[in-house]
Design a protein around this motif. Structure first.
Motif, PDB file in Angstrom:
ATOM      1  N   ASN A 248       0.823  -1.207   0.000  1.00 25.70           N
ATOM      2  CA  ASN A 248       0.000   0.000   0.000  1.00 25.70           C
ATOM      3  C   ASN A 248       0.861   1.263   0.000  1.00 25.70           C
ATOM      4  O   ASN A 248       0.637   2.191   0.775  1.00 25.70           O
ATOM      5  N   SER A 249       1.857   1.257  -0.879  1.00 20.80           N
ATOM      6  CA  SER A 249       2.723   2.421  -1.026  1.00 20.80           C
ATOM      7  C   SER A 249       2.642   2.929  -2.463  1.00 20.80           C
ATOM      8  O   SER A 249       2.192   2.225  -3.366  1.00 20.80           O
ATOM      9  N   TRP A 250       3.173   4.111  -2.674  1.00 22.49           N
ATOM     10  CA  TRP A 250       3.069   4.767  -3.986  1.00 22.49           C
ATOM     11  C   TRP A 250       3.979   4.145  -5.041  1.00 22.49           C
ATOM     12  O   TRP A 250       3.825   4.435  -6.225  1.00 22.49           O
ATOM     13  N   VAL A 251       4.921   3.297  -4.619  1.00 24.12           N
ATOM     14  CA  VAL A 251       5.832   2.694  -5.596  1.00 24.12           C
ATOM     15  C   VAL A 251       5.648   1.182  -5.675  1.00 24.12           C
ATOM     16  O   VAL A 251       6.479   0.488  -6.226  1.00 24.12           O
ATOM     17  N   HIS A 252       4.554   0.655  -5.137  1.00 24.72           N
ATOM     18  CA  HIS A 252       4.320  -0.791  -5.180  1.00 24.72           C
ATOM     19  C   HIS A 252       4.049  -1.245  -6.610  1.00 24.72           C
ATOM     20  O   HIS A 252       3.514  -0.500  -7.431  1.00 24.72           O
ATOM     21  N   TRP A 253       4.426  -2.495  -6.906  1.00 30.77           N
ATOM     22  CA  TRP A 253       4.239  -3.025  -8.268  1.00 30.77           C
ATOM     23  C   TRP A 253       2.771  -3.177  -8.647  1.00 30.77           C
ATOM     24  O   TRP A 253       2.414  -3.157  -9.815  1.00 30.77           O
ATOM     25  N   ASP A 254       1.894  -3.317  -7.635  1.00 31.82           N
ATOM     26  CA  ASP A 254       0.463  -3.506  -7.883  1.00 31.82           C
ATOM     27  C   ASP A 254      -0.210  -2.137  -7.948  1.00 31.82           C
ATOM     28  O   ASP A 254      -0.220  -1.399  -6.964  1.00 31.82           O
ATOM     29  N   PRO A 255      -0.818  -1.771  -9.091  1.00 28.94           N
ATOM     30  CA  PRO A 255      -1.450  -0.443  -9.185  1.00 28.94           C
ATOM     31  C   PRO A 255      -2.581  -0.260  -8.183  1.00 28.94           C
ATOM     32  O   PRO A 255      -2.848   0.867  -7.755  1.00 28.94           O
ATOM     33  N   GLY A 256      -3.252  -1.357  -7.811  1.00 25.65           N
ATOM     34  CA  GLY A 256      -4.297  -1.247  -6.801  1.00 25.65           C
ATOM     35  C   GLY A 256      -3.746  -0.800  -5.464  1.00 25.65           C
ATOM     36  O   GLY A 256      -4.360   0.004  -4.756  1.00 25.65           O
ATOM     37  N   GLN A 257      -2.578  -1.328  -5.116  1.00 26.58           N
ATOM     38  CA  GLN A 257      -1.958  -0.912  -3.856  1.00 26.58           C
ATOM     39  C   GLN A 257      -1.427   0.512  -3.948  1.00 26.58           C
ATOM     40  O   GLN A 257      -1.447   1.250  -2.956  1.00 26.58           O
ATOM     41  N   ARG A 258      -0.953   0.920  -5.116  1.00 32.23           N
ATOM     42  CA  ARG A 258      -0.464   2.301  -5.249  1.00 32.23           C
ATOM     43  C   ARG A 258      -1.576   3.307  -4.969  1.00 32.23           C
ATOM     44  O   ARG A 258      -1.337   4.374  -4.405  1.00 32.23           O
ATOM     45  N   LEU A 259      -2.805   2.960  -5.358  1.00 27.85           N
ATOM     46  CA  LEU A 259      -3.927   3.871  -5.120  1.00 27.85           C
ATOM     47  C   LEU A 259      -4.211   4.035  -3.628  1.00 27.85           C
ATOM     48  O   LEU A 259      -4.823   5.026  -3.218  1.00 27.85           O
ATOM     49  N   ARG A 260      -3.782   3.060  -2.825  1.00 30.80           N
ATOM     50  CA  ARG A 260      -4.028   3.129  -1.382  1.00 30.80           C
ATOM     51  C   ARG A 260      -2.823   3.687  -0.621  1.00 30.80           C
ATOM     52  O   ARG A 260      -2.769   3.616   0.608  1.00 30.80           O
ATOM     53  N   GLY A 261      -1.824   4.201  -1.338  1.00 28.20           N
ATOM     54  CA  GLY A 261      -0.621   4.699  -0.683  1.00 28.20           C
ATOM     55  C   GLY A 261      -0.916   5.848   0.271  1.00 28.20           C
ATOM     56  O   GLY A 261      -1.477   6.872  -0.121  1.00 28.20           O
ATOM     57  N   THR A 262      -0.558   5.678   1.552  1.00 27.28           N
ATOM     58  CA  THR A 262      -0.770   6.725   2.553  1.00 27.28           C
ATOM     59  C   THR A 262       0.430   6.923   3.470  1.00 27.28           C
ATOM     60  O   THR A 262       0.614   7.978   4.036  1.00 27.28           O
TER      61      THR A 262
END
Length: 823
Positions: A631-645
């Motif tokens: 759940n970070s802005w640089v994660h390989w999964d775009p779904g997790q990038r959207l949850r980056g906080t």
């Protein structure tokens, strides 16, 4: 197919597990366990298990055999139908359930297709009750039994295990009881008494002593007797601490292949000296911190002992050496060699501390008995002549590190004439042959890392002074190909480099970005470029070494922590490694976490600073630099990038502390590597014995620290943990007596709150062997406390529900929930 009956398995093995002797190979049935040694039942020792199958099998691996759900075997040997699993240490006393890993691939050899052994077949499971029948013994005496001493008013006794019921009057000296007792540690006692008369001294244990171990039922100490000869006129042994190396980087390696610090002793007398009971120590309040076993040192002989902290007193190979239970500090510490008297007498003592040391330079006595530094250490041999007597003083600079908006003039100086200053701006440390010679004031108008050191004849180089000067407006325009750094599509382990500050963000809101760069403190890492990004040596370009080799990928660096008001919080020289598991993988994230190590090899043995304003802790031997992965802005999964906080892990820690639980802390900062901006990180605390001692009191050697997949402890050992999970997983928790048993081993309030927090947050990255930590004080009433670790996957989706999931830490909750009291 030819049938091959097994006819030899009855020889030398234990009881049958219920199978007929007519079990045969090639019968189309899966293999089964036919016999085991030791046989099921009550046993007093378990260092190996030999399993005989009903037919020859293959694919048997060391992790297949489970004891109370854990793969504890160190090795497996055998072939055909007979295999032996051996253990590095005995499992904990109590009920031991022997099962097989559900993922095993044990198959017969004679059937086509082969048949896999059924791990759920009752014939393939058995149990032991391991009981402690060993009485405690005396593991070590100081002075050693049978020795001649000049004085005798105390005797230190170290038992083979923790004991109870020890009193001063338990030890008799010439028939008179000792008058005072000091507890020096677990199983370690100092008996004090009036000095006896010169001559033979008889020491024995009182017949009515009450010393036992903590077994149930307890085993009584058998006692015993020994003698000394007290001769006040005897001379001191002619043994001295002759040379030591406190910062061994490229020199003598120990049997583990590590460049451990070392200490050399020399017998400069004409008679052989038995070192039994002699001691090396780095603590003036504990002169017998590490004692020698009986060891003869002949006239003129040298003995090298590694000061590694590994505590090895038994040498089983001529190529191996003793290891102390402490390490040496490069920047000075107390160090002494004591004889075997009681109280002991210092034969060599560096007090209050030896002087500052340097990498790969030893310190000791030359042939004229003068103290010198040696550029060429000589472990196990006489020291050569040397003219190195001192250390150059550290340089000073006119402007401290910080964040700047205007150019300035920088002046470097050293408070001793005749010395040469050399400096670098690429992150590396200057040496006598590298870096630029400082000849006058420098104009600083761009971001640089300035490192300067002093050099002179007959002196070791000074410590390196490091100052980072950041110009934020320049950071906004950081390029994708900074000079001197590897750049391209494959330079980061086959993946592209990414240094650039993204223009589409910076150009659209430069004022906001600039304000953001000033809103958090700064951590600046200064490091040799090749050590961080090199094609062969770089830790960032080789982030995934095998777990057993990660220690080889540690590099020296300087770190500076600069507060938002421009003041320096700390600067320290330390070691740095890549941290984490999945977050190491370049295909999953280009932003890797780090871990800092504060050791005497680099600088101070600890960082002394209150890193977290909301925590009282002021001493650290390591710090994690968390990058965030899930759940970070640089994660390989775009779904997790959207949850980056970048707040989930902090929320988890804060929440558990608000529930009165023990948890690590969080502090965010901007990270720079040699002046290159690397992103927002946050400090994290490793949940180890040092963490426990800082927050719960005591010292680090008083704690067990256990983490995910505990094949070995982080600190301490697995004995108490294995005992706890044996009860927690296997005992019938519907019975109040069993629930009361587990409450003696597990802090139940803590564990319930810990479980509720992870259920409430529906932690997606948490389970039996995933992202948990536990600590326990090593005392009879010590209980395990669980501590949150890695909260990046909590509070992800309102529809997530972990309550019914049986994949929980250590497998405890799924059995505990059977208890009405727990529910």
């Amino acid at each position: 197919m030819m049938n091959k009956p097994i006819i030899s398995v009855a020889v030398g093995f234990g009881l049958s597990l219920g199978l007929s002797l007519s079990s045969q190979a090639g019968n189309g049935l899966p293999p089964r366990v036919w016999a085991v040694d030791p046989p099921p039942g009550t046993i007093s020792e378990l260092l190996a298990i030999t399993v005989t199958f009903s037919e020859p099998v293959t694919n048997v691996v060391v992790t297949d055999l489970l004891i109370n759900g854990q793969a504890l075997a160190l090795a497996v040997t055998g072939s055909e139908a007979v295999y032996t699993f051996t253990f590095a240490q005995q499992p904990p006393y109590g009920l031991l359930e022997i099962t097989w890993d559900p993922g095993h691939d044990i198959r017969d050899l004679d059937d086509i297709p082969s048949n896999r052994m059924d791990e759920n077949d009752p014939a393939n499971r058995w149990s032991y009750r391991l009981v402690d029948l060993r009485a405690p013994t005396v593991a070590q005496l100081v002075p050693a039994a049978g020795t001649t001493v000049r004085q005798l008013s105390q005797i230190e006794v170290r038992f083979s295990e923790p004991v109870a019921g020890v009193d001063a009057a338990d030890l008799l000296i010439n028939g008179q009881p000792a008058t005072n007792l000091v507890v020096r540690g677990v199983g370690r006692y100092l008996f004090q008494f009036a000095p006896p008369a010169p001559g033979p001294v008889q020491v024995q244990w009182a017949e009515d002593h009450g010393i036992t171990d903590f077994a149930s039922p307890a085993n009584e100490f058998e006692g015993g007797a020994w003698t000394y000869t007290l001769d006040p006129l005897a001379g001191l042994p002619l043994v001295r601490l002759n040379e030591f190396l406190a910062a061994n980087v490229t020199g003598l390696k120990d049997e583990d292949g590590e460049s451990s610090d070392w200490i050399e002793l020399w017998n400069y007398g004409s008679t052989t000296v038995n070192l039994g009971g002699f001691a090396l120590t780095d603590d003036p309040d504990d002169p017998t911190k590490w004692t020698f076993p009986p060891t003869n040192l002949g006239p003129g002989q040298f003995l090298v002992v590694f000061a590694s902290g590994k505590d090895r007193r038994v040498v089983t190979n001529a190529a191996h050496r003793f290891h102390t239970n402490f390490r040496l500090n490069r920047f000075g510490n107390y160090l002494a060699l004591f004889n075997n008297e009681s109280p002991p007498v210092a034969l060599t003592e560096f007090a209050p501390q030896y002087p500052e040391q340097r990498n790969d330079h030893s310190y000791g006595y030359d042939s004229a008995h003068a103290l010198r530094y040696f550029a060429t250490p000589t472990p196990g041999a006489a020291n050569p002549p040397s003219d190195i007597t001192n250390v150059a003083p550290k340089p000073k600079v006119s402007v401290e590190r910080g964040i700047f908006s205007q150019p300035f003039t920088l002046i470097a100086s050293v408070p001793m004439p005749g010395l040469t200053l050399r400096y670098t701006t690429d992150g590396s440390e200057p040496t006598a042959t590298t870096g630029q010679v400082y000849s006058g004031p420098l104009q600083i108008s761009n971001t640089i890392v300035f490192r300067v050191a002093a050099f002179g004849p007959g002196m070791l180089p000074s410590r390196t002074e490091t100052h980072t000067y950041l110009f934020v407006d320049q950071v906004l325009h950081q390029p994708n190909n900074p000079p001197g750094y590897p750049a391209g599509p494959t330079v980061f382990s086959g993946y592209p480099s990414d240094y650039e500050m993204d223009p589409e963000i910076v150009t659209n809101a430069p004022a906001a970005v600039r304000a953001s760069l000033l809103a958090l403190p700064v951590l600046s890492i200064a490091i040799k470029i090749d050590d961080m990004f090199g094609a062969t040596n770089g830790i960032y370009t080789h982030p995934e070494p095998p777990a057993a080799q990660r220690y080889l990928w540690e590099r020296p660096c300087s770190v500076e922590f600069i507060l938002t008001n421009g003041q320096t919080a700390f600067q320290v020289d330390c070691g740095i490694r890549i941290q984490g598991n999945a977050s190491r993988t370049p295909v999953k994230t280009p932003k890797h976490p780090f871990r800092l190590f504060f050791r005497g090899d680099y600088g101070p043995g600890e960082l002394e600073y209150q890193v977290f304003p909301d925590a009282p802790r002021k001493r650290f031997n390591s710090l994690v630099l968390r990058a965030d992965f899930n759940n970070s802005w640089v994660h390989w999964d775009p779904g997790q990038r959207l949850r980056g906080t970048k707040v989930r892990d902090a929320w988890t820690k804060y929440s558990f502390r608000d529930m009165n639980g023990l948890s690590g802390h969080t502090r965010h900062f901007h990270l720079y590597i040699n002046g290159l901006y690397w992103g927002v990180y946050d400090f994290g605390e490793r949940i180890d014995a040092d963490f426990a001692a800082n927050y719960l009191g005591g010292t680090r050697d008083q704690y067990d620290a256990i983490a995910t997949k505990p094949l070995e402890a982080i600190d301490g050992d697995l004995t108490a943990y294995n005992a706890m999970v044996s009860v927690g997983r296997n005992a019938d928790m519907r019975q109040l007596t069993n629930y009361n048993r587990i409450q003696q081993l597990l802090d139940m309030t803590n564990f319930i709150d810990y479980t509720i927090l992870n259920f409430y947050g529906a932690n997606r990255d948490w389970g039996f062997d995933n992202n948990w930590n536990a600590i326990r004080r090593r005392s009879p009433d010590g209980k395990f406390q669980f501590v949150p670790w890695d909260g990046e996957q909590l509070v992800v989706d309102v529809n997530d529900n972990r309550v019914a999931n049986t994949d929980v830490p250590a497998g405890l909750h799924t059995n505990l929930v059977n208890s009405p009291e727990y529910r």
